[in-house]
Design a protein around this motif. Structure first.
Motif, PDB file in Angstrom:
ATOM      1  N   HIS A  26       0.840  -1.203   0.000  1.00  0.00           N
ATOM      2  CA  HIS A  26       0.000   0.000   0.000  1.00  0.00           C
ATOM      3  C   HIS A  26       0.874   1.251   0.000  1.00  0.00           C
ATOM      4  O   HIS A  26       1.616   1.503   0.951  1.00  0.00           O
ATOM      5  CB  HIS A  26      -0.935   0.041   1.196  1.00  0.00           C
ATOM      6  N   HIS A  28       1.059   5.567  -1.845  1.00  0.00           N
ATOM      7  CA  HIS A  28       0.399   6.643  -2.614  1.00  0.00           C
ATOM      8  C   HIS A  28       1.355   7.133  -3.695  1.00  0.00           C
ATOM      9  O   HIS A  28       1.329   8.302  -4.074  1.00  0.00           O
ATOM     10  CB  HIS A  28      -0.022   7.773  -1.673  1.00  0.00           C
ATOM     11  N   TYR A  48       5.685  16.706   3.759  1.00  0.00           N
ATOM     12  CA  TYR A  48       4.828  15.524   3.974  1.00  0.00           C
ATOM     13  C   TYR A  48       3.857  15.860   5.095  1.00  0.00           C
ATOM     14  O   TYR A  48       4.232  16.490   6.093  1.00  0.00           O
ATOM     15  CB  TYR A  48       5.724  14.366   4.377  1.00  0.00           C
ATOM     16  N   HIS A  49       2.602  15.464   4.970  1.00  0.00           N
ATOM     17  CA  HIS A  49       1.605  15.980   5.904  1.00  0.00           C
ATOM     18  C   HIS A  49       1.887  15.597   7.357  1.00  0.00           C
ATOM     19  O   HIS A  49       1.435  16.285   8.297  1.00  0.00           O
ATOM     20  CB  HIS A  49       0.189  15.615   5.468  1.00  0.00           C
ATOM     21  N   TYR A  50       2.645  14.527   7.564  1.00  0.00           N
ATOM     22  CA  TYR A  50       3.023  14.192   8.951  1.00  0.00           C
ATOM     23  C   TYR A  50       3.824  15.347   9.574  1.00  0.00           C
ATOM     24  O   TYR A  50       3.638  15.686  10.739  1.00  0.00           O
ATOM     25  CB  TYR A  50       3.907  12.954   8.983  1.00  0.00           C
ATOM     26  N   ARG A 170      -9.194   2.390  -5.700  1.00  0.00           N
ATOM     27  CA  ARG A 170      -9.588   3.023  -4.444  1.00  0.00           C
ATOM     28  C   ARG A 170     -10.977   3.638  -4.587  1.00  0.00           C
ATOM     29  O   ARG A 170     -11.227   4.413  -5.511  1.00  0.00           O
ATOM     30  CB  ARG A 170      -8.565   4.109  -4.085  1.00  0.00           C
ATOM     31  N   SER A 223     -10.790   3.467   2.678  1.00  0.00           N
ATOM     32  CA  SER A 223     -10.537   3.802   4.082  1.00  0.00           C
ATOM     33  C   SER A 223     -11.894   4.134   4.707  1.00  0.00           C
ATOM     34  O   SER A 223     -12.769   4.705   4.051  1.00  0.00           O
ATOM     35  CB  SER A 223      -9.572   4.979   4.218  1.00  0.00           C
ATOM     36  N   MET A 258      -9.442  -0.322   5.282  1.00  0.00           N
ATOM     37  CA  MET A 258      -8.532   0.410   6.173  1.00  0.00           C
ATOM     38  C   MET A 258      -9.421   1.185   7.130  1.00  0.00           C
ATOM     39  O   MET A 258      -9.998   2.216   6.793  1.00  0.00           O
ATOM     40  CB  MET A 258      -7.636   1.299   5.323  1.00  0.00           C
ATOM     41  N   LEU A 271      -4.715  17.524   4.622  1.00  0.00           N
ATOM     42  CA  LEU A 271      -4.352  16.099   4.686  1.00  0.00           C
ATOM     43  C   LEU A 271      -3.845  15.718   6.071  1.00  0.00           C
ATOM     44  O   LEU A 271      -3.964  14.580   6.500  1.00  0.00           O
ATOM     45  CB  LEU A 271      -3.239  15.784   3.676  1.00  0.00           C
ATOM     46  N   TRP A 325      -0.319   0.867  10.142  1.00  0.00           N
ATOM     47  CA  TRP A 325      -0.816   1.952   9.301  1.00  0.00           C
ATOM     48  C   TRP A 325      -0.697   3.324   9.960  1.00  0.00           C
ATOM     49  O   TRP A 325      -1.135   3.489  11.114  1.00  0.00           O
ATOM     50  CB  TRP A 325      -2.272   1.659   8.951  1.00  0.00           C
ATOM     51  N   TRP A 326      -0.006   4.287   9.320  1.00  0.00           N
ATOM     52  CA  TRP A 326      -0.149   5.728   9.607  1.00  0.00           C
ATOM     53  C   TRP A 326       0.319   6.073  11.027  1.00  0.00           C
ATOM     54  O   TRP A 326       1.497   6.090  11.264  1.00  0.00           O
ATOM     55  CB  TRP A 326      -1.592   6.107   9.412  1.00  0.00           C
ATOM     56  N   ASP A 355       2.979   2.978   2.967  1.00  0.00           N
ATOM     57  CA  ASP A 355       2.056   4.128   2.868  1.00  0.00           C
ATOM     58  C   ASP A 355       2.786   5.359   2.303  1.00  0.00           C
ATOM     59  O   ASP A 355       2.328   6.490   2.486  1.00  0.00           O
ATOM     60  CB  ASP A 355       1.470   4.465   4.228  1.00  0.00           C
ATOM     61  N   ARG A 357       4.014   8.465   0.455  1.00  0.00           N
ATOM     62  CA  ARG A 357       3.391   9.464  -0.420  1.00  0.00           C
ATOM     63  C   ARG A 357       4.442  10.149  -1.287  1.00  0.00           C
ATOM     64  O   ARG A 357       4.124  10.739  -2.316  1.00  0.00           O
ATOM     65  CB  ARG A 357       2.673  10.542   0.400  1.00  0.00           C
TER      66      ARG A 357
END
Ligand code: HDL
Ligand code: ZN
Length: 416
Positions: A26, A28, A48-50, A170, A223, A258, A271, A325-326, A355, A357
């Protein structure tokens, strides 16, 4: 030849996990034919959105002021705030530095301009080759959304298959916002109404089938919120049971669910504004029980769902757990989840996905996870050796091949 002692065991496990070529189930990421949809380079890494969520722990400017800044200005702010003014030991910050280090750049110099220069001289195509080489990923599954205008254009006009990139269909908009998207299906020539009458359901099946075939999708994915339930008197539940599952079964592809994302609890972060909630394991049980000829890949976002998910995976041959995940993709939790999964499920799991991106993230996400998974595997094999069990190098390589890709492909191809 049986492995003699723990020192040899450690070396054999580390070599096997370091050398295995990975199927990343998985991401993006996008194949090069998708052009700018594939993000890469240090400014994309930094924004990156994190890291956007983390920079707003310190910065008080209005969100819109940040979004009005250029990508470079955003990256400069994030670099100063999270890397210079504070030590970058969060997993997302550390990841940026792992990438730069593995590319041979000197992070000790803290010289963002120098790092930018390194990327300035690269083409996307050559960098894709380089990142797949360094990361040891052999193929990455994309997230392909037919409701994304840019994406749809590529599929109809310029798609060019690249064996390193597999497609996944998706379907979040179809399942989570049917009332907003049914008119788009109508525009595209599907004879649908908002009401889920027999003709509409048949046309939704046609939509799914046509896109899954166009993409040669290896699975369908969605998701879902913590409140996700089936059965339920909702368009989502009806479309899943009447459309998604019949088409997945006909094409013999899994549905990847998800579960546990609370969308946009802070919309200003876009995001980066999503949160987490505990999902319903009862729904996973219901679907696996009532659809024994469908295959389900499941990952859940809440740490509190992990143990019960492992237990339910033990009960159903048509269920495969995947990834940390995430918000779970952090060393302490990857370690905890991997130990739990190996102790409850042995080799029959897909322990991780990236995951990613941003293309470069394959380098850090897999470097970090390989080490943790190797540590857990070493402990498990060591426990076996202490019972007198003899372990060969070939046993370990076999198990590692399964964990990092073969389990996925066997599950995708499994006929129930
Ligand atoms: O829905 C998803 O696939 C999630 O992974 C989201 O894309 C999320 O924003 C993300 O990137 N998590 O790592
Ligand atoms: Zn994702």
């Amino acid at each position: 030849m049986a492995i003699k002692g723990v020192e040899e065991l450690r070396a054999v496990v580390d070599t096997a996990v370091t050398e295995v070529k990975i199927t990343d189930v998985h991401t993006h990421l996008y194949a090069p034919c998708f052009g700018d949809m594939l993000l890469w380079g240090v400014d994309e890494l930094l924004t990156y959105h994190y890291l956007v969520a983390e920079v707003f722990r310190w910065v008080d400017m209005p969100y819109q002021d940040f979004w009005n800044m250029s990508k470079k200005e955003q990256a400069d702010l994030i670099w100063k705030t999270l890397f210079i003014d504070n030590s970058p030991y969060s997993e997302a910050c550390r990841g940026v530095l792992t990438v730069l280090n593995k590319l041979g750049l000197d992070t000790g110099k803290r010289d963002l301009e120098a790092y930018r220069q390194y990327f300035a001289g690269k083409t996307m195509e050559e960098y894709v080759d380089q990142v797949f080489e360094i990361s040891g990923v052999k193929e990455a599954v994309m997230t392909n959304d037919p409701f994304d205008d840019n994406e749809r254009k590529v599929w109809f006009e310029s798609y060019k298959a690249d064996p390193r990139f597999e497609a996944a269909l998706r379907i979040d908009p179809l399942l989570n916002t049917w009332d907003q998207v049914w008119t788009r299906l109508k525009e595209w020539g599907y004879n649908v109404e908002e009401e889920l009458n027999p003709t509409t359901l048949k046309e939704i099946r046609r939509f799914l089938s046509e896109w899954a075939n166009r993409m040669q999708a290896v699975y369908m994915a969605v998701s879902l919120p913590p409140t996700f339930e089936v059965p339920e008197n909702s368009s989502r539940a009806v479309i899943i049971e009447e459309c998604v599952l019949p088409v997945c079964r006909e094409l013999n592809i899994p549905l990847a669910m998800m579960i546990g994302v609370k969308k946009l609890i802070n919309p200003g972060l876009i995001l980066a504004g999503d949160s987490v909630g505990k999902g319903s394991i009862d729904t996973v049980e219901y679907l696996c029980t009532n659809y024994p000829y469908n295959k389900f890949m499941v990952t859940m976002l809440s740490r509190e769902n992990q143990h019960e998910l492992c237990v339910v995976v033990r009960k159903f041959r048509n269920l495969m757990v995947f990834g940390c995940w995430w918000f779970l993709n952090n060393p302490s939790i990857i370690d905890e989840m991997t130990r739990m999964r190996f102790e409850l499920l042995g080799v029959s799991v897909i322990p991780q996905h990236s995951d990613a991106r941003v293309l470069d993230q394959l380098i850090y996400k897999w470097a970090h996870s390989r080490r943790i998974i190797a540590d857990v595997l070493f402990d498990k094999y060591k426990d076996l050796m202490e019972t007198g069990w003899k372990i060969d190098k070939s046993d370990i390589r076999r198990d590692v091949e399964k964990l990092f890709g073969q389990n996925f492909w066997d599950f995708v191809n499994k006929k129930l």
